[in-house]
Design a protein around this motif. Structure first.
Motif, short mmCIF file in Angstrom:
data_model
loop_
_atom_site.label_atom_id
_atom_site.label_comp_id
_atom_site.label_asym_id
_atom_site.label_seq_id
_atom_site.Cartn_x
_atom_site.Cartn_y
_atom_site.Cartn_z
N LEU A 192 -35.82 35.43 47.53
CA LEU A 192 -34.48 35.13 47.80
C LEU A 192 -34.44 33.74 47.79
O LEU A 192 -33.43 32.97 47.33
CB LEU A 192 -33.69 35.94 48.69
CG LEU A 192 -33.69 37.41 48.44
CD1 LEU A 192 -33.23 38.15 49.63
CD2 LEU A 192 -32.77 37.71 47.37
N PHE A 193 -35.27 33.09 48.84
CA PHE A 193 -35.12 31.57 49.13
C PHE A 193 -36.33 30.97 48.73
O PHE A 193 -37.09 30.62 49.92
CB PHE A 193 -34.92 31.58 50.62
CG PHE A 193 -33.75 32.52 51.32
CD1 PHE A 193 -32.41 31.73 50.95
CD2 PHE A 193 -33.74 33.66 51.82
CE1 PHE A 193 -31.24 32.64 51.38
CE2 PHE A 193 -32.66 34.03 52.26
CZ PHE A 193 -31.13 33.56 52.02
N GLY A 194 -36.45 30.59 47.40
CA GLY A 194 -37.77 29.95 47.04
C GLY A 194 -37.74 30.21 45.43
O GLY A 194 -37.15 30.92 44.94
N ALA A 195 -38.84 29.27 45.02
CA ALA A 195 -38.97 29.48 43.56
C ALA A 195 -39.76 30.66 43.04
O ALA A 195 -40.37 31.18 43.81
CB ALA A 195 -39.86 28.13 43.08
#
Length: 103
Positions: A87-90
């Motif tokens: 969700l919070f990242g590549a």
């Protein structure tokens, strides 16, 4: 797995009958077991382009000074592949690339 054998004059070198299925720019390639490797080619992060062909996955470095100019692995020598979409990242793909027999 082959190192520095899939490029030619800043371009991609394909086998006879091999076709490009997909490609992605601005890719970062790193090796988790680089600390155990004696070879300097595997250390650090490498930036470039990844091509997925009908036979293999190929990384071409965008930095001409990088010692790792290309890295290719056939699908039959890849294992434990994981596609991650946090969700919070590549997004990233991780797995194990095995060497060819006698390689």
């Amino acid at each position: 797995m082959s190192i520095n054998q899939a490029h030619y004059q800043n371009g991609l070198l394909l086998y006879h009958g091999e076709q490009i299925v997909n490609h992605s720019k601005n890719v970062k390639l790193s090796f988790d077991d680089a600390s155990r490797q004696c070879n300097e080619l595997f250390r650090g992060k490498h930036k470039g382009i990844v091509f997925v062909t009908t036979h293999r996955m190929i990384f071409l470095s965008s930095d001409q000074r990088d010692n790792l100019m290309s890295f290719a692995v056939a699908f039959m020598y890849m294992k434990n592949l994981h596609v991650e979409q946090p969700l919070f990242g590549a997004n990233y793909i991780s797995g194990v690339a095995g060497a060819h027999p006698n390689g």
